[in-house]
Design a protein around this motif. Structure first.
Motif, PDB file in Angstrom:
ATOM      1  N   SER A 141      13.095 -20.471 -24.246  1.00  0.00           N
ATOM      2  CA  SER A 141      13.491 -21.035 -25.539  1.00  0.00           C
ATOM      3  C   SER A 141      14.734 -21.916 -25.452  1.00  0.00           C
ATOM      4  O   SER A 141      15.522 -21.991 -26.397  1.00  0.00           O
ATOM      5  N   PHE A 144      16.080 -24.339 -28.290  1.00  0.00           N
ATOM      6  CA  PHE A 144      16.775 -23.844 -29.485  1.00  0.00           C
ATOM      7  C   PHE A 144      18.204 -23.505 -29.079  1.00  0.00           C
ATOM      8  O   PHE A 144      18.466 -22.488 -28.444  1.00  0.00           O
ATOM      9  N   ASP A 146      21.302 -23.668 -31.142  1.00  0.00           N
ATOM     10  CA  ASP A 146      22.347 -23.263 -32.074  1.00  0.00           C
ATOM     11  C   ASP A 146      22.387 -21.764 -32.333  1.00  0.00           C
ATOM     12  O   ASP A 146      23.446 -21.218 -32.637  1.00  0.00           O
ATOM     13  N   THR A 147      21.241 -21.101 -32.233  1.00  0.00           N
ATOM     14  CA  THR A 147      21.182 -19.677 -32.494  1.00  0.00           C
ATOM     15  C   THR A 147      20.281 -18.998 -31.467  1.00  0.00           C
ATOM     16  O   THR A 147      19.446 -19.640 -30.830  1.00  0.00           O
ATOM     17  N   VAL A 149      17.146 -16.790 -30.517  1.00  0.00           N
ATOM     18  CA  VAL A 149      15.834 -16.681 -31.147  1.00  0.00           C
ATOM     19  C   VAL A 149      14.958 -15.739 -30.338  1.00  0.00           C
ATOM     20  O   VAL A 149      15.118 -15.592 -29.121  1.00  0.00           O
ATOM     21  N   PHE A 151      11.341 -15.631 -29.135  1.00  0.00           N
ATOM     22  CA  PHE A 151      10.446 -16.757 -28.899  1.00  0.00           C
ATOM     23  C   PHE A 151       9.149 -16.284 -28.276  1.00  0.00           C
ATOM     24  O   PHE A 151       9.159 -15.525 -27.287  1.00  0.00           O
ATOM     25  N   LEU A 158       8.451 -19.622 -32.807  1.00  0.00           N
ATOM     26  CA  LEU A 158       9.469 -18.628 -33.095  1.00  0.00           C
ATOM     27  C   LEU A 158       8.838 -17.402 -33.740  1.00  0.00           C
ATOM     28  O   LEU A 158       8.016 -17.507 -34.643  1.00  0.00           O
ATOM     29  N   GLU A 160      11.282 -14.915 -34.505  1.00  0.00           N
ATOM     30  CA  GLU A 160      12.430 -14.702 -35.397  1.00  0.00           C
ATOM     31  C   GLU A 160      13.598 -15.554 -34.932  1.00  0.00           C
ATOM     32  O   GLU A 160      13.894 -15.632 -33.739  1.00  0.00           O
ATOM     33  N   ASP A 161      14.258 -16.191 -35.883  1.00  0.00           N
ATOM     34  CA  ASP A 161      15.536 -16.853 -35.651  1.00  0.00           C
ATOM     35  C   ASP A 161      16.613 -15.901 -36.141  1.00  0.00           C
ATOM     36  O   ASP A 161      16.685 -15.585 -37.334  1.00  0.00           O
ATOM     37  N   GLY A 163      19.712 -16.317 -36.430  1.00  0.00           N
ATOM     38  CA  GLY A 163      20.723 -16.944 -37.273  1.00  0.00           C
ATOM     39  C   GLY A 163      22.139 -16.848 -36.752  1.00  0.00           C
ATOM     40  O   GLY A 163      23.094 -17.144 -37.472  1.00  0.00           O
ATOM     41  N   ARG A 209      19.395  -7.683 -33.510  1.00  0.00           N
ATOM     42  CA  ARG A 209      19.715  -8.377 -34.760  1.00  0.00           C
ATOM     43  C   ARG A 209      21.111  -7.974 -35.262  1.00  0.00           C
ATOM     44  O   ARG A 209      21.913  -8.820 -35.671  1.00  0.00           O
TER      45      ARG A 209
END
Length: 308
Positions: A141, A144, A146-147, A149, A151, A158, A160-161, A163, A209
């Motif tokens: 992944s 991606f 910035d955050t 994820v 994948f 995705l 889940e992102d 965040g 998370r």
């Protein structure tokens, strides 16, 4: 008519260092294979693309077929399947192959970015992910940035992102396999997880998370260690118990591994004595006859590896 504004384009992408978490995860009504990648700034792929109307895509070095296919797919996506645009693609990548550094993914990502730069048509990360999977069959992944994820590596989507980015980590990486010869990823069958392992992955997803929302390196390290333990049934790391003992003795927050490679990393949170803890771990690994070692910080991977 050929577009006169075409010109050479360049792009680059980082390597990765295996995974923080990899397994199967619930997404709606189905279970999907997924992973959370650990970026690694030690190695970089750089691509240069010169578009040429009416010519096929050629790649240097010629054996980088996945990058060539990614170039063809990207041109079709940006210019249309009947545009008959090709060109010359040159790739430089200093990442070792077959180890778990994601050299093919970084090749592909750098290629897509170079073409986007050349044609002034950059693609969004979700589109890049789908192209990468079509070119590679499975991808990490890295697109991606910035955050963190979760994948679906074989579907390019995705799950889940989260965040939030990974918290700052210091990593003492090392080779785990005899002779450090790497792993033939394409020859490995996908892991078949038990129902209990699937339940554990659900718990680890919740823990991750929370770790990301709080910036909790220790909790993230626990997730990585648990994922490494589960993967032991599928791609064993020699002497895992001794490695976990090193992690405990030197104050590492966890142990992560490439789930389809032969590298692993001891994870250390940012603290005033981090270097001393890593020195301790380095010495103990050497006592276990593990001399292939390297260090990096995840925060150094936060630089945007987009078009140059």
């Amino acid at each position: 008519m050929p577009r006169c504004e075409w010109g050479p384009g360049e792009g680059r992408a980082p390597a990765h260092h295996g995974e923080i978490l990899q397994g199967v995860f619930r997404d709606g009504t189905r279970q999907r294979r997924g992973l959370v990648t650990l970026p690694c700034p030690l190695y970089t792929a750089q691509a240069r693309f010169v578009p040429r109307q009416g010519e096929p895509v050629s790649v240097r070095p010629a054996w980088k077929e996945k990058a060539r296919l990614a170039a063809e797919l990207t041109l079709a996506a940006t210019e249309g399947p009947d545009a008959q645009v090709g060109g010359v693609l040159e790739i430089e990548n200093n990442a070792p192959i077959r180890r778990g550094f994601g050299s093919s993914t970084s090749d592909v990502l750098a290629t897509v970015r170079a073409i986007g730069d050349a044609l002034d048509s950059p693609l969004p990360p979700a589109s890049v992910a789908r192209l990468a999977v079509r070119a590679e069959a499975a991808s990490d992944s890295l697109m991606f940035e910035d955050t963190a994820v979760l994948f679906a590596q074989r579907e390019g989507e995705l799950i889940e992102d989260f965040g939030a980015p990974l918290p700052p980590l210091n990593v003492l990486g090392f080779g785990t396999g005899p002779g450090n010869c790497g792993v033939d990823t394409l020859a490995m069958p996908p892991a078949r997880y038990t129902r209990r392992e699937a339940e554990l992955f659900a718990e680890l997803r919740e823990m991750l998370r929370e770790a990301l929302s709080l910036g909790d390196a220790a909790l993230l390290g626990s997730v990585a260690t648990a994922s490494t333990r589960i993967n032991q049934r599928h791609l064993p790391i020699p002497g895992l118990d001794r490695l976990l003992a090193v992690a405990h003795e030197c104050g590492a927050v966890g142990l992560q591994a490439a789930h389809s490679g032969d590298i692993a990393g001891l994870l250390f949170a940012e603290s005033p004595d981090t270097e001393l803890r890593m020195d301790c771990a380095e010495t103990l690994l050497q006592q276990l006859n593990i001399h292939e070692q390297w260090r990096f910080r995840t925060s150094e991977a936060d630089v945007a590896f987009s078009a140059l």
